[in-house]
Enzyme design. Structure first.
Site, PDB file in Angstrom:
ATOM      1  CG  HIS A 134      -5.305  -6.283  -0.396  1.00 20.60           C
ATOM      2  ND1 HIS A 134      -6.522  -6.294   0.235  1.00 20.60           N
ATOM      3  CD2 HIS A 134      -5.379  -7.190  -1.413  1.00 20.60           C
ATOM      4  CE1 HIS A 134      -7.308  -7.173  -0.394  1.00 20.60           C
ATOM      5  NE2 HIS A 134      -6.644  -7.728  -1.390  1.00 20.60           N
TER       6      HIS A 134
ATOM      7  CE1 TYR B 161      -9.341  -3.083   0.579  1.00 19.41           C
ATOM      8  CE2 TYR B 161      -8.305  -1.318  -0.664  1.00 19.41           C
ATOM      9  CZ  TYR B 161      -8.206  -2.431   0.156  1.00 19.41           C
ATOM     10  OH  TYR B 161      -6.976  -2.892   0.555  1.00 19.41           O
TER      11      TYR B 161
ATOM     12  CG  ASN C  65      -3.724  -2.127   6.820  1.00 17.43           C
ATOM     13  OD1 ASN C  65      -3.556  -1.871   5.635  1.00 17.43           O
ATOM     14  ND2 ASN C  65      -4.827  -2.678   7.286  1.00 17.43           N
TER      15      ASN C  65
ATOM     16  CD  GLU D  11      -8.970  -8.935  -3.711  1.00 16.39           C
ATOM     17  OE1 GLU D  11      -9.862  -8.698  -2.882  1.00 16.39           O
ATOM     18  OE2 GLU D  11      -7.832  -9.349  -3.376  1.00 16.39           O
TER      19      GLU D  11
ATOM     20  CE  LYS E 243      -3.922  -2.284   2.279  1.00 18.39           C
ATOM     21  NZ  LYS E 243      -4.969  -2.169   3.345  1.00 18.39           N
TER      22      LYS E 243
END
Ligand code: ATP
Ligand code: MG
Length: 139
Positions: free
Chosen positions: A117, A51, A114, A128, A11
């Site tokens: 993913h 998302y 965080n 995805e 990320k």
């Protein structure tokens, strides 16, 4: 039987902090092979679509802004029991709850930012992966 493929993104927080290298090292050392990989940046539309399952959650706007705020690394990974083993490797969503030795314990800064993913099912891993890579980009 569980599948051999999962999908990950490093990320924007982790890319910004120069942690692509150390995170890929942890992924390789845990036995995953990289089958496709791309350095790119999500538009708000693409982040929102990715998302979409969280569209009704209070943090959705923040999540979309964050995920489109800078470059990411998207990758398809291969290993036996890929989805479950990768979720174990990344650790809990909230880094305060992430186990020792996990990627989020080492590199995540908050529940929102965080570091990585990981797909949560074989079906989502396929969806995805297809969001970023065509069949000819996979090896
Ligand atoms: P990911 O899908 O990115 O691997 P996850 O499966 O551990 O994460 P999800 O519940 O799918 O967690 O949430 C998706 C992402 O939304 C989280 O990784 C995090 O960036 C953000 N998020 C989740 N819960 C919160 C929250 N309470 N506050 C802020 N952001 C959140
Ligand atoms: Mg998730």
């Amino acid at each position: 039987m569980s599948g051999t493929t999962t999908f990950t993104m490093i990320k924007p927080d982790a890319v910004k902090a120069n942690n692509i290298g150390p995170i890929l090292k942890m992924i390789n050392e845990a036995g995953f092979r990289i089958k496709a990989m791309k350095y790119t940046q999500l538009t708000k539309e693409k982040a929102g679509g990715f998302y979409a399952v969280h569209a009704e959650r209070p943090f959705y706007g923040e999540l979309v802004d964050f995920m489109s705020s800078g470059p990411i690394v998207a990758a398809i990974l291969e290993k036996e029991n890929a989805v479950e083993d990768f979720r174990k490797l990344i650790g809990a969503t909230n880094p305060a709850e992430a186990a020792e030795g996990t990627i989020r314990k080492a590199y995540a800064t908050s529940i929102g930012e965080n570091a990585v993913h990981g797909s949560d099912s074989d079906e989502n891993a396929e969806i995805e992966g297809s969001y970023f890579f065509g069949m000819t980009e996979r090896f």
